[in-house]
Design a protein around this motif. Structure first.
Motif, PDB file in Angstrom:
ATOM      1  N   GLU A 104       0.851  -1.193   0.000  1.00 36.34           N
ATOM      2  CA  GLU A 104       0.000   0.000   0.000  1.00 36.34           C
ATOM      3  C   GLU A 104       0.888   1.244   0.000  1.00 36.34           C
ATOM      4  OE1 GLU A 104      -0.624   2.056   2.930  1.00 36.34           O
ATOM      5  OE2 GLU A 104       0.814   1.003   4.181  1.00 36.34           O
ATOM      6  N   SER A 106       0.954   4.237   1.793  1.00 37.99           N
ATOM      7  CA  SER A 106       1.268   5.097   2.931  1.00 37.99           C
ATOM      8  C   SER A 106       2.754   4.950   3.263  1.00 37.99           C
ATOM      9  CB  SER A 106       0.424   4.710   4.137  1.00 37.99           C
ATOM     10  OG  SER A 106       0.970   3.570   4.785  1.00 37.99           O
ATOM     11  N   ASP A 321      -5.226   3.214   8.567  1.00 38.72           N
ATOM     12  CA  ASP A 321      -5.173   4.146   7.445  1.00 38.72           C
ATOM     13  C   ASP A 321      -4.216   3.695   6.343  1.00 38.72           C
ATOM     14  OD1 ASP A 321      -6.859   6.599   8.524  1.00 38.72           O
ATOM     15  OD2 ASP A 321      -5.601   5.896  10.159  1.00 38.72           O
ATOM     16  N   GLN A 323      -3.312   3.357   2.495  1.00 42.10           N
ATOM     17  CA  GLN A 323      -3.574   4.084   1.254  1.00 42.10           C
ATOM     18  C   GLN A 323      -3.393   3.109   0.092  1.00 42.10           C
ATOM     19  OE1 GLN A 323      -4.600   7.158   0.643  1.00 42.10           O
ATOM     20  NE2 GLN A 323      -4.465   8.076   2.676  1.00 42.10           N
ATOM     21  N   GLN A 331      -6.506   6.367  -5.703  1.00 44.72           N
ATOM     22  CA  GLN A 331      -6.188   6.016  -4.321  1.00 44.72           C
ATOM     23  C   GLN A 331      -7.424   6.076  -3.426  1.00 44.72           C
ATOM     24  OE1 GLN A 331      -2.753   7.744  -2.438  1.00 44.72           O
ATOM     25  NE2 GLN A 331      -1.643   7.942  -4.373  1.00 44.72           N
ATOM     26  N   LEU A 333      -8.602   5.423   0.943  1.00 44.24           N
ATOM     27  CA  LEU A 333      -8.194   5.204   2.323  1.00 44.24           C
ATOM     28  C   LEU A 333      -8.975   4.035   2.918  1.00 44.24           C
ATOM     29  CD1 LEU A 333      -6.693   6.211   4.933  1.00 44.24           C
ATOM     30  CD2 LEU A 333      -8.744   7.579   5.389  1.00 44.24           C
TER      31      LEU A 333
END
Length: 364
Positions: A104, A106, A321, A323, A331, A333
């Motif tokens: 992911e 983030s 959280d 992403q 994208q 959340l």
């Protein structure tokens, strides 16, 4: 005369009880949250690992959507101090497609399993997906005395991650900072990491009661305005408080090593889903903390929940959280991923979607 004697005896009893209460307050043990940690020198003791085979089955219906393309996201469990992922796979009925492990977007760059496939007559209005995992888990226990070092200083990037104020762990918010001040949960001069962690654990245990509400806002900035939350909320409060005082901490979202008895509605039931937290000490490693057990069992020995992990939780991902590149819509959340999530392209609406989930796990 008899009545007067009874009244005098009653009054004397009240005086004695009040005096006893005062003496207990004056000379008795301090409140738990004012005491220091029982361990000044300690280490984590790992037990023997057990192997588990687990499946996460998910059935989704979208009666008002005529799908042309599906994307489904599953957790891809990490390796931890007491968990080793041996294998993971993701499949879907009606398609030869298989899931791929991706990262992911983030700063955590956590692994997730994603499968995407074109819809056909069998999968236009419903899909069935299956995640399969093979995992080794070991119990761990914080024990007094020096021992083999499991930890070392965290890499600078990891330390920054587990000290950050982001997502649900938004400890820099004004409301959370006010709560820290009012509850005296700022680190004191010369207070050790372990003593502060114990004090935070004990104070949250005293302040909160356990309450599961699937719709609750679990941002730390919101949880500090209530005294009722669940395992996820309690773990977020603990980790956020430690991060604010410079101690790396994180939340572990996972599922117990017990199977669901039957498929459950993902919107109303949590089944075997559970969350704990950890904080990091360089000479020790990650130290587990079971806040919800401590809050639910206030009559029990607190050391059952501080520094003890019986090896009965499969960690599916750290913190919150995620992403995700959805492939279809850019994208998105995802706050947490104990249950799969999906995106679909087609005609109509997904407003009336429903899903059931079944976690099954066996020990080998």
């Amino acid at each position: 005369m008899v009545k007067r004697a009874i009244v005098r005896a009653f009054c004397l009893r009240i005086v004695l009880l009040n005096t006893l209460f005062f003496l207990c307050c004056l000379f008795g043990p301090a409140p738990l949250y004012a005491q220091t940690c029982p361990f000044s020198k300690c280490h984590i003791q790992l037990g023997g690992a057990s192997k588990y085979d687990a499946s996460l089955k998910w059935w989704l219906k979208t009666p008002d959507c005529d799908a042309t393309k599906w994307v489904v996201l599953y957790p891809d469990p990490p390796n931890t101090d007491n968990q080793r992922l041996l294998s993971a796979s993701l499949t879907a009925d009606g398609t030869p497609a298989s899931g791929a492990s991706i990262r992911e977007l983030s700063p955590y760059q956590r692994a997730v399993l994603m499968i995407n496939f074109d819809a056909n007559d069998q999968t236009r209005h419903s899909i069935a997906t299956f995640g399969h995992y093979s995992i080794a888990l070991a119990p761990r226990q914080l024990v007094p005395g020096a021992g083999p070092e499991l930890g070392s200083p965290l890499a600078a990037g990891d330390r920054q991650l587990y000290l950050s104020s982001s997502g649900l762990l938004d400890y820099r918010s004004s409301s959370f900072q006010h709560w820290l001040q009012s509850e005296e949960l700022l680190r004191r001069a010369n207070e050790s990491d372990m003593d502060f962690a114990w004090r935070v654990f004990s104070k949250i245990r005293a302040l909160y009661v356990y309450n599961y509400d699937s719709a609750q806002d679990r941002h730390a900035s919101q949880l500090c305005s209530t005294n009722r939350t669940d395992c996820g909320g309690l773990s977020i409060m603990f980790a956020s408080t430690l991060r604010n005082s410079g101690i790396p901490a994180r939340t572990l979202f996972g599922r117990h090593t017990t199977s669901d008895k039957a498929p459950g509605d993902v919107r109303t039931t949590y089944g075997a889903a559970h969350v704990i937290s950890e904080f990091y000490q360089p000479e020790v490693g990650w130290i587990p903390v079971e806040m919800s057990g401590a809050v639910s069992r206030k009559d029990a020995d607190p050391l059952r929940f501080f520094g003890r992990d019986p090896g009965n939780l499969v960690t599916l991902h750290y913190d919150t959280d995620l992403q995700v590149d959805t492939i279809l819509f850019g994208q998105s959340l995802v706050e947490y991923l104990q249950c799969p999530t999906f995106w679909v392209r087609g005609h109509g609406t997904t407003d009336n979607w429903s899903a059931q989930i079944l976690w099954q796990i066996t020990k080998n």
